[in-house]
Design a protein around this motif. Structure first.
Motif, PDB file in Angstrom:
ATOM      1  N   GLU A 101       1.020  -1.388   0.351  1.00  0.00           N
ATOM      2  CA  GLU A 101      -0.218   0.270   0.289  1.00  0.00           C
ATOM      3  C   GLU A 101       1.385   0.907  -0.106  1.00  0.00           C
ATOM      4  OE1 GLU A 101      -3.305   2.491   2.571  1.00  0.00           O
ATOM      5  OE2 GLU A 101      -2.452   0.391   3.231  1.00  0.00           O
ATOM      6  N   PHE A 102       0.341   2.557  -0.987  1.00  0.00           N
ATOM      7  CA  PHE A 102       1.191   3.446  -0.973  1.00  0.00           C
ATOM      8  C   PHE A 102       0.031   4.830  -0.213  1.00  0.00           C
ATOM      9  CE2 PHE A 102       4.501   2.325  -3.744  1.00  0.00           C
ATOM     10  CZ  PHE A 102       5.398   3.267  -3.831  1.00  0.00           C
ATOM     11  N   PRO A 103       0.109   4.421   1.337  1.00  0.00           N
ATOM     12  CA  PRO A 103      -0.969   5.411   1.857  1.00  0.00           C
ATOM     13  C   PRO A 103       0.029   6.894   1.547  1.00  0.00           C
ATOM     14  CG  PRO A 103       0.448   4.752   3.376  1.00  0.00           C
ATOM     15  CD  PRO A 103       1.362   3.971   1.746  1.00  0.00           C
ATOM     16  N   LYS A 104      -1.699   7.408   2.104  1.00  0.00           N
ATOM     17  CA  LYS A 104      -1.332   9.204   1.053  1.00  0.00           C
ATOM     18  C   LYS A 104      -1.697  10.205   3.070  1.00  0.00           C
ATOM     19  CE  LYS A 104      -2.572   8.364  -3.511  1.00  0.00           C
ATOM     20  NZ  LYS A 104      -3.366   9.070  -4.602  1.00  0.00           N
ATOM     21  N   ASP A 105      -0.834  11.249   2.349  1.00  0.00           N
ATOM     22  CA  ASP A 105      -0.977  11.801   4.411  1.00  0.00           C
ATOM     23  C   ASP A 105      -2.176  12.530   3.806  1.00  0.00           C
ATOM     24  OD1 ASP A 105      -0.832  14.266   2.864  1.00  0.00           O
ATOM     25  OD2 ASP A 105       1.533  14.579   3.514  1.00  0.00           O
ATOM     26  N   GLU A 106      -3.034  12.623   4.687  1.00  0.00           N
ATOM     27  CA  GLU A 106      -4.409  13.813   5.157  1.00  0.00           C
ATOM     28  C   GLU A 106      -4.545  15.240   4.128  1.00  0.00           C
ATOM     29  OE1 GLU A 106      -6.949  12.594   8.255  1.00  0.00           O
ATOM     30  OE2 GLU A 106      -6.112  10.849   8.049  1.00  0.00           O
ATOM     31  N   GLU A 107      -3.614  15.762   5.181  1.00  0.00           N
ATOM     32  CA  GLU A 107      -3.264  17.321   4.351  1.00  0.00           C
ATOM     33  C   GLU A 107      -3.389  17.571   3.610  1.00  0.00           C
ATOM     34  OE1 GLU A 107      -1.114  21.062   5.463  1.00  0.00           O
ATOM     35  OE2 GLU A 107      -0.166  18.985   6.656  1.00  0.00           O
ATOM     36  N   PHE A 108      -2.441  16.681   2.525  1.00  0.00           N
ATOM     37  CA  PHE A 108      -2.098  17.050   0.933  1.00  0.00           C
ATOM     38  C   PHE A 108      -2.768  16.267  -0.248  1.00  0.00           C
ATOM     39  CE2 PHE A 108       0.884  19.795   3.428  1.00  0.00           C
ATOM     40  CZ  PHE A 108       0.915  20.099   2.676  1.00  0.00           C
TER      41      PHE A 108
END
Length: 168
Positions: A101-108
């Motif tokens: 999985e390539f999780p993403k940050d919530e801010e950007f």
């Protein structure tokens, strides 16, 4: 298995030393290119996307397309359990595996180290330096090097890779 495994200090020093030496890396906001990669390579001009104004939905679609197609290309050249470098100049760098999985940050809403160079040098490099993707934030380019990675990107054809700046 985890993804985005932060490099140990010794690993980070060693990989950046190799980047500086092998690519003759000289960070600059005005002198381009800032690195010299081995042939074959293709450098794409992404400046139109860096300064895109207005249609944020279109930019978001093109950005997500680049992330998706990059993962497809990386998967073609790695094994299920193989990691490569995700480097962020002067910030923590990581081991990544495109099959995890390539999780993403919530801010950007982007990867821990983004694929699109929006403020720093972002490099994704195979552990033996056989291929890589190098993002240059000030030249506003993405350089792909290594015959196999170039072919994988030609096959998957990200929408952002329209304007070729250099070929070598």
């Amino acid at each position: 298995m985890n993804n985005w495994i932060e490099l140990k200090e010794s690993e980070e020093k060693a990989v950046w030393k190799k980047v500086y030496k092998d690519f003759k890396f000289k960070p600059s906001i005005t002198k381009f290119p800032s690195f010299k990669v081995p042939s074959p390579f293709i450098t794409y001009d992404i400046s139109v996307y860096k300064n895109l104004s207005g249609d944020f939905k279109e930019f978001d679609e093109i950005y997500k397309d680049l992330e998706e197609k990059s993962l497809f290309a990386f998967k073609e050249l790695t094994n299920n359990d193989e990691y490569f470098f995700a480097l962020d100049w002067q910030h923590p760098s990581y081991w990544v595996n495109p099959f995890l999985e390539f999780p993403k940050d919530e801010e950007f809403d982007e990867w821990t180290i983004p694929i699109f160079p929006d403020g720093d040098y972002y490099f994704f490099i195979q552990k033996e330096f056989d291929w890589g993707l190098l993002g240059h934030p000030w030249e506003q380019t993405i350089t792909i090097f290594g015959k196999d990675l170039i072919q994988a990107f030609k096959k998957h054809n990200p929408r952002m890779f329209k304007t070729i700046l250099r070929i070598g």
